[in-house]
Design a protein around this motif. Structure first.
Motif: not given
Ligand code: F6R
Length: 616
Positions: A309, A311, A356, A358, A364, A407-408, A492, A613
């Motif tokens: 998702c 980035t 991902s 996180s 995901t 966050v970014a 983005l 998220v």
């Molecule tokens: C933007 C950003 C989000 C994440 C997305 C997926 O800067 O960080 O677009 O890339 O929410 O998050 P992860 O990589 O944690 O699954």
């Protein structure tokens, strides 16, 4: 998305919880609250806005209790109000709860509870489960062995549909907390004479590095000096205590103005960590320890599928380009949120990857589960050891980029790009990529941290450009081939932290529609490295210039552009094709960061966003 901290021990709970919530604020920051045992009752303080507001509020109350729960919220059900903030307290005052996740059948439960005389002060689904626990608690016999709260939570969960990470406490009982997880992460921190529960290790590492990751459908009963885990259906669990390999300094901002700029500057080190120990002895290919799939099996793969998702998807798109370029194996990328419902046909010899940082993104995770359900092996590229995705994947590659708070995403993104390039090398060397080309590739990858350091030296130049461009309300980002996803990422990054409307396109697509947007009010950022498409990109720039569009050109050092074509030029070092997307990402990150700062935006906590998220 929201943050949870619970504490039980010998120290004052409130300062620890507030400190932990501050560390978790990047996960959600609409409102925050604590509930603490104090003089035989549960005392609650809640405030909309940042944890700093809550901090002031609790200072007024001077809570001294040693058992409490806290929460920082990213609103799902109900607006951002003090009443909707957590913790929620049941209408009979006996139960307090913090909850992450979404309860799908809360309407019918609320109706049932209303019929039983329970009342509701908020619009949230969380308050409904709080009252349902109170309902079962009321019916549960009082026992000496403190199973009453545990059993009422267990009964409640058997009626609940949806996702939760929750911590619950009951009035008059400051010697236990009960916590349960399904679809929303929770971690126990095992301390000396104290135990902690949190949705993220960053709230725990100030006190202990010993942690237990709860799994879905598990309930933990926690006291100051003990804990036990069972499943919702009462099977006992033997907990595994892990050691977290990072400390509190990783979650501190140091001398930087924001986490985002700190993390941008941490990229050389993050890249080094992603490569450490991952090249073959002959220096011609990559090697990964945790794929859990033999080289032979990998060689048999005829198609790769990458899901992620935001980035992360941009990192997948670059990886697609590099695998197809260097290994000539077809790759498909999809938004995880689409893949999970799309029921796409997959070839038999497909290897499925998710990316991902996180490891908790629900879409995901759902894509991973869907692929596994169809019988495919799923590997994960992930930055958080012990995350749900890491644990559910069949194998994978840890990024080792270090804790990312902004966050970014920045350093986690470039480390995904690097791992994508290493995968392309690994797969390429199993096929037609020669030894010599492999050695060149490895050397190029090893040189990436230094190239990024060089790119970072442009920070003050880019800051000056940002000052000049910060007032625009629209911007286009254009790139080709492996830099098209970087154009998407540049757009983005800019929109999420500066709220400027921005779009990314392949440069040549301009004339098929987006060029209608071009005027002196809409600048274009061109990613125009040297190479076979450079002259074509220059032609696209001419088309923009002819329509009075301001141009920022990102070009390779030593390249010359026609006089007057670009309003601003940023140079990037000359580099190998596999490394180019990483090198080109640096000016994108710096530009969006400095523009957002110039506009006075809250860079680390952009509006409406949260770090991971965990809701659909
Ligand atoms: C933007 C950003 C989000 C994440 C997305 C997926 O800067 O960080 O677009 O890339 O929410 O998050 P992860 O990589 O944690 O699954």
């Amino acid at each position: 998305m929201c943050g949870i901290v619970g504490y039980i021990g010998k120290q004052k709970a409130t300062p620890f919880i507030i400190e932990g919530l501050k560390r978790l604020e990047y996960r959600g920051y609409d409102s925050a609250g604590v509930a603490v045992h104090q003089d035989g009752s549960i005392r609650v303080a809640k405030k909309t806005g940042r944890v700093a507001n809550l901090d002031k509020e609790t200072a007024r109350h001077n809570f001294t209790g040693t058992c409490g729960i806290g929460h920082t919220r990213w609103a799902t059900h109900g607006g951002v109000t003090d009443a909707n903030a957590h913790p929620h307290v049941s209408s009979d005052g006996k139960i307090a709860l913090v909850h992450n996740g979404v309860i799908e059948n809360y309407v019918s439960i609320k109706k049932f509870l209303t019929g039983k005389g329970y009342t509701f002060a908020s619009e949230t689904d969380s308050e409904v489960i709080c009252n349902l626990i109170a309902y079962h608690y009321d019916k549960e016999p009082e026992t000496a062995d403190s199973s009453r709260l545990l059993e009422s939570v267990r009964k409640t969960l058997s009626h609940v549909e949806g996702t939760y990470g929750m911590v619950v406490t009951s009035e008059g009982n400051s010697e236990e907390l009960v916590t349960a997880r399904k679809g929303s992460p929770l971690i126990l921190g095992i301390g000396k004479d104290e135990n902690i529960v949190a949705s993220d290790v960053s709230a725990i590492v100030a006190r202990t590095q010993n942690v237990v990751y709860l799994n879905d459908n598990e309930i933990a009963h926690i006291t100051p000096d003990n804990f036990s885990i069972t499943t919702v259906d009462q099977s006992s669990i033997t907990p595994v205590i892990d050691t977290v390999d990072w400390s509190i300094e990783n979650a501190e901002m140091g001398d930087h103005a924001h986490f985002m700029i700190k993390e941008i500057f941490e990229q050389p080190e993050a890249l080094e960590n992603a490569m450490r120990g991952r090249f073959s002895e002959d220096g011609s290919t990559a090697q990964f320890g945790g794929l859990n799939i033999s080289a032979n099996e990998f060689r048999g793969v005829e198609r790769f599928m990458f899901c992620s998702c935001g980035t992360g998807l941009h990192a997948c798109m670059v990886t697609e380009h590099l695998i197809e370029m260097f290994a000539h194996v077809p790759v498909e990328c999809d938004y995880a949120s689409e893949f999970r419902y799309r029921n796409t046909p997959l070839f038999r010899n497909t290897l499925f990857f998710v990316m991902s940082q996180s490891g908790e993104t629900i879409d995901t995770l759902a894509a991973l589960r869907e692929a596994k359900r169809k019988g495919y092996k799923v590997l994960a590229v992930n930055n958080v050891v012990g995350s749900t995705i890491a644990r559910e994947a069949d194998g994978g590659i840890y990024q080792h980029a270090g804790h990312e708070v902004g966050v970014a995403s920045t350093k986690a993104f470039t480390s995904q790009l690097l791992i994508g390039a290493m995968l392309a090398l690994y797969i390429g060397r199993m096929r037609d990529l020669s030894y010599g080309a492999g050695v060149d590739f490895v050397n190029a990858l090893k040189g990436t941290p230094e190239l990024v350091r060089t790119g970072l030296k442009q920070a003050s130049h880019i800051q000056a450009i940002a000052k000049r461009f910060a007032h625009y309300e629209d911007m286009l980002f254009l790139g080709r081939m492996s830099l098209f996803p970087i154009a998407l990422e540049g757009a983005l990054k800019l929109k999420e932290i500066s709220y400027i409307h921005a779009e990314g396109y392949p440069s040549a697509e301009m004339k098929h529609g987006p060029i209608a947007l071009i005027s002196e009010k809409c600048p274009s950022v061109f990613l125009a490295p040297k190479g076979e498409l450079f002259n074509k990109t220059v032609s696209s720039m001419q088309e923009i210039k002819a329509r009075k569009g301001p141009v920022i050109a990102v070009i390779t050092e030593g390249t010359v552009l026609p006089e007057g074509l670009a309003d601003e030029i940023i140079t990037i070092p000359d580099c190998h094709e596999a490394v180019l997307p990483i090198v080109a990402s640096i000016p994108m990150q710096l530009l969006s960061y400095y523009i957002a700062v110039e506009r006075g935006c809250d860079v680390d906590k952009p509006r409406n966003l949260a770090k991971s998220v965990t809701v659909e």
